[in-house]
Scaffold this active site. Structure first.
Site, PDB file in Angstrom:
ATOM      1  N   ARG A  30      -0.292  -5.503  55.174  1.00 60.17           N
ATOM      2  CA  ARG A  30      -0.384  -5.981  56.564  1.00 60.17           C
ATOM      3  C   ARG A  30      -0.646  -7.479  56.609  1.00 60.17           C
ATOM      4  O   ARG A  30      -0.078  -8.194  57.436  1.00 60.17           O
ATOM      5  CB  ARG A  30      -1.489  -5.230  57.311  1.00 60.17           C
ATOM      6  CG  ARG A  30      -1.146  -3.763  57.515  1.00 60.17           C
ATOM      7  CD  ARG A  30      -2.202  -3.084  58.354  1.00 60.17           C
ATOM      8  NE  ARG A  30      -2.167  -1.641  58.129  1.00 60.17           N
ATOM      9  CZ  ARG A  30      -2.818  -0.773  58.876  1.00 60.17           C
ATOM     10  NH1 ARG A  30      -3.555  -1.186  59.871  1.00 60.17           N
ATOM     11  NH2 ARG A  30      -2.747   0.511  58.620  1.00 60.17           N
ATOM     12  N   CYS A  69      -5.783  10.651  65.848  1.00 62.31           N
ATOM     13  CA  CYS A  69      -5.092   9.350  65.977  1.00 62.31           C
ATOM     14  C   CYS A  69      -4.140   9.336  67.154  1.00 62.31           C
ATOM     15  O   CYS A  69      -3.530   8.321  67.422  1.00 62.31           O
ATOM     16  CB  CYS A  69      -4.322   8.896  64.750  1.00 62.31           C
ATOM     17  SG  CYS A  69      -4.183   9.882  63.338  1.00 62.31           S
ATOM     18  N   ARG A  98       2.259  -1.003  59.823  1.00 56.83           N
ATOM     19  CA  ARG A  98       1.771  -0.005  58.867  1.00 56.83           C
ATOM     20  C   ARG A  98       1.679  -0.618  57.482  1.00 56.83           C
ATOM     21  O   ARG A  98       2.148  -1.706  57.228  1.00 56.83           O
ATOM     22  CB  ARG A  98       2.719   1.220  58.835  1.00 56.83           C
ATOM     23  CG  ARG A  98       2.772   2.042  60.114  1.00 56.83           C
ATOM     24  CD  ARG A  98       1.547   2.906  60.352  1.00 56.83           C
ATOM     25  NE  ARG A  98       1.025   3.536  59.147  1.00 56.83           N
ATOM     26  CZ  ARG A  98       1.514   4.617  58.575  1.00 56.83           C
ATOM     27  NH1 ARG A  98       2.552   5.235  59.095  1.00 56.83           N
ATOM     28  NH2 ARG A  98       0.962   5.123  57.491  1.00 56.83           N
ATOM     29  N   ARG A 119      -6.059   3.358  69.722  1.00 55.86           N
ATOM     30  CA  ARG A 119      -7.365   3.013  70.304  1.00 55.86           C
ATOM     31  C   ARG A 119      -7.461   1.501  70.539  1.00 55.86           C
ATOM     32  O   ARG A 119      -7.874   1.055  71.607  1.00 55.86           O
ATOM     33  CB  ARG A 119      -8.472   3.466  69.337  1.00 55.86           C
ATOM     34  CG  ARG A 119      -9.865   2.973  69.660  1.00 55.86           C
ATOM     35  CD  ARG A 119     -10.835   3.325  68.544  1.00 55.86           C
ATOM     36  NE  ARG A 119     -10.445   2.741  67.271  1.00 55.86           N
ATOM     37  CZ  ARG A 119     -10.692   1.477  66.920  1.00 55.86           C
ATOM     38  NH1 ARG A 119     -11.308   0.674  67.759  1.00 55.86           N
ATOM     39  NH2 ARG A 119     -10.309   1.018  65.749  1.00 55.86           N
ATOM     40  N   ARG A 120      -7.048   0.722  69.551  1.00 57.62           N
ATOM     41  CA  ARG A 120      -7.108  -0.733  69.717  1.00 57.62           C
ATOM     42  C   ARG A 120      -6.107  -1.196  70.767  1.00 57.62           C
ATOM     43  O   ARG A 120      -6.427  -2.022  71.619  1.00 57.62           O
ATOM     44  CB  ARG A 120      -6.800  -1.432  68.383  1.00 57.62           C
ATOM     45  CG  ARG A 120      -7.890  -1.231  67.329  1.00 57.62           C
ATOM     46  CD  ARG A 120      -7.483  -1.858  65.994  1.00 57.62           C
ATOM     47  NE  ARG A 120      -8.433  -1.504  64.942  1.00 57.62           N
ATOM     48  CZ  ARG A 120      -8.093  -1.206  63.700  1.00 57.62           C
ATOM     49  NH1 ARG A 120      -6.820  -1.221  63.344  1.00 57.62           N
ATOM     50  NH2 ARG A 120      -9.009  -0.916  62.802  1.00 57.62           N
ATOM     51  N   LYS A 163     -13.471   7.562  59.241  1.00 55.69           N
ATOM     52  CA  LYS A 163     -12.636   7.548  60.452  1.00 55.69           C
ATOM     53  C   LYS A 163     -11.294   8.261  60.249  1.00 55.69           C
ATOM     54  O   LYS A 163     -10.626   8.611  61.216  1.00 55.69           O
ATOM     55  CB  LYS A 163     -12.426   6.122  60.969  1.00 55.69           C
ATOM     56  CG  LYS A 163     -11.602   5.206  60.099  1.00 55.69           C
ATOM     57  CD  LYS A 163     -11.541   3.807  60.725  1.00 55.69           C
ATOM     58  CE  LYS A 163     -10.875   2.784  59.841  1.00 55.69           C
ATOM     59  NZ  LYS A 163      -9.474   3.001  59.577  1.00 55.69           N
ATOM     60  N   ASP A 164     -10.892   8.505  58.990  1.00 54.88           N
ATOM     61  CA  ASP A 164      -9.644   9.231  58.730  1.00 54.88           C
ATOM     62  C   ASP A 164      -9.824  10.744  58.756  1.00 54.88           C
ATOM     63  O   ASP A 164      -8.849  11.486  58.650  1.00 54.88           O
ATOM     64  CB  ASP A 164      -9.078   8.855  57.343  1.00 54.88           C
ATOM     65  CG  ASP A 164      -8.584   7.414  57.284  1.00 54.88           C
ATOM     66  OD1 ASP A 164      -8.244   6.867  58.343  1.00 54.88           O
ATOM     67  OD2 ASP A 164      -8.548   6.848  56.173  1.00 54.88           O
TER      68      ASP A 164
END
Length: 320
Positions: free
Chosen positions: A152, A242, A146, A128-129, A77-78
């Site tokens: 986190r 992103c 971040r 997106r979230r 996904k990156d």
């Protein structure tokens, strides 16, 4: 030589690939070299403001181009859809759970995301979230968080300092790090569609290195490659990274062990979730070419039905 980012999760993922390769080729020696990427170093700015081309991949890719490494392991996904010259994704590993996970602060024990008090603060670094969850839960505030997985979780646990009621993370990372017990709930696709390629690892190499390509085929997973080919084709036509809230999910249908049908579902939203185009499409052409065509066709249809306007509004609002 396997190039990896330095975070615990990145190292764990690179070690997963190393173990599989070492098991398949006991006569070869594999070792991991770590690199720090721009996305790892800039932690006080949200991802969409830094710009997204290869934020977590570039330094590893330069090592490949300079022959300082033979393969690089990334979270798929990156990875941008446009790879640097001379580099390709040589293999995609079997996907872990692709969903997003909610981790609530312990003071909300027994609650779910839907039953948190109004005004609760939710941490996530993903547009997106945020866009999908704002649409479903407009009563909460969303704030960028971040840092690597452990950082986190520490920020969530330190309520006095950071005041997060919940954070949203990729289920796959928590599972791989043995932190499944922190998951309060996994978000169903009806609430939050995952990122392109979420839960899968990409093994990148030089496009002219047939020796390495043959080796890394051993970690390739056909069903995951098929799904992610469709998803990445979708993202390419959407021109998303992103900076754009894009979610997507692939379902594969099998009969007698053969894949007979693919269904791709996609969503594009504006930043606050007030505008949304969602659609799905099926195909019985279950080849890699068929998967890529399915992704492209769904994205084109969605662009004709309003997604292009949403994308334009996001890009025009963005300071250069």
């Amino acid at each position: 030589i396997i190039a990896s980012r330095k975070s615990k999760l990145a190292l764990y993922q690179s070690e997963l690939v190393l173990k599989k390769l070492a098991g398949a080729f006991p006569e070869l020696e594999f070792k991991i070299e770590t690199f720090s990427t721009k996305g790892d170093r800039i932690l006080d700015v949200s991802l969409n403001k830094i710009g997204d081309k290869g934020l977590f991949t570039k330094e590893l890719e330069v090592a490949l181009q300079d022959d300082r490494a033979d393969i690089a392991v990334h979270s798929l996904k990156d990875m941008p859809t446009q790879l640097p010259e001379q580099l390709i994704i040589g293999a995609i590993t079997e996907r872990e759970d692709a969903s997003d996970a909610v981790v609530l602060h312990s003071r909300h024990h027994g609650k779910t995301l839907a039953t948190l008090p109004e005004g609760s603060k939710i941490g996530t670094s993903s547009l997106r979230r945020v866009a999908q969850l704002k649409k479903k839960f407009p009563q909460y505030t969303f704030q960028s968080i971040r840092g690597n997985l452990q950082t986190r979780l520490q920020k969530l646990d330190d309520y006095e300092t950071h005041k997060y009621d919940a954070i949203i993370l990729a289920t796959a990372g928590l599972v791989r790090m043995g932190l499944s017990e922190r998951i309060t709930e996994k978000l169903p696709n009806s609430i939050c569609l995952p990122a392109v390629g979420q839960g899968a690892l990409a093994v990148e190499c030089r496009d002219n290195d047939e020796y390495i390509m043959n080796i890394i085929q051993k970690v390739s997973h056909h069903e995951t490659t098929l799904s992610c080919t469709a998803e990445r084709a979708f993202m390419k036509v959407m021109e998303g990274g992103c900076q754009v809230p894009i979610g997507v999910h692939t379902d594969l249908y099998t009969e007698n062990g053969e894949i007979v049908k693919m269904k791709l579902r996609g969503v594009v939203l504006n930043l606050d979730g007030t505008l949304c185009v969602e659609d799905e499409m099926e195909s019985e052409n279950c080849t890699l070419e068929g998967a890529a065509a399915l992704g492209s066709q769904l994205a084109k249809r969605m662009r004709e039905n309003g997604a292009t306007d949403i994308l334009k509004s996001i890009y025009s609002a963005k300071p250069e």
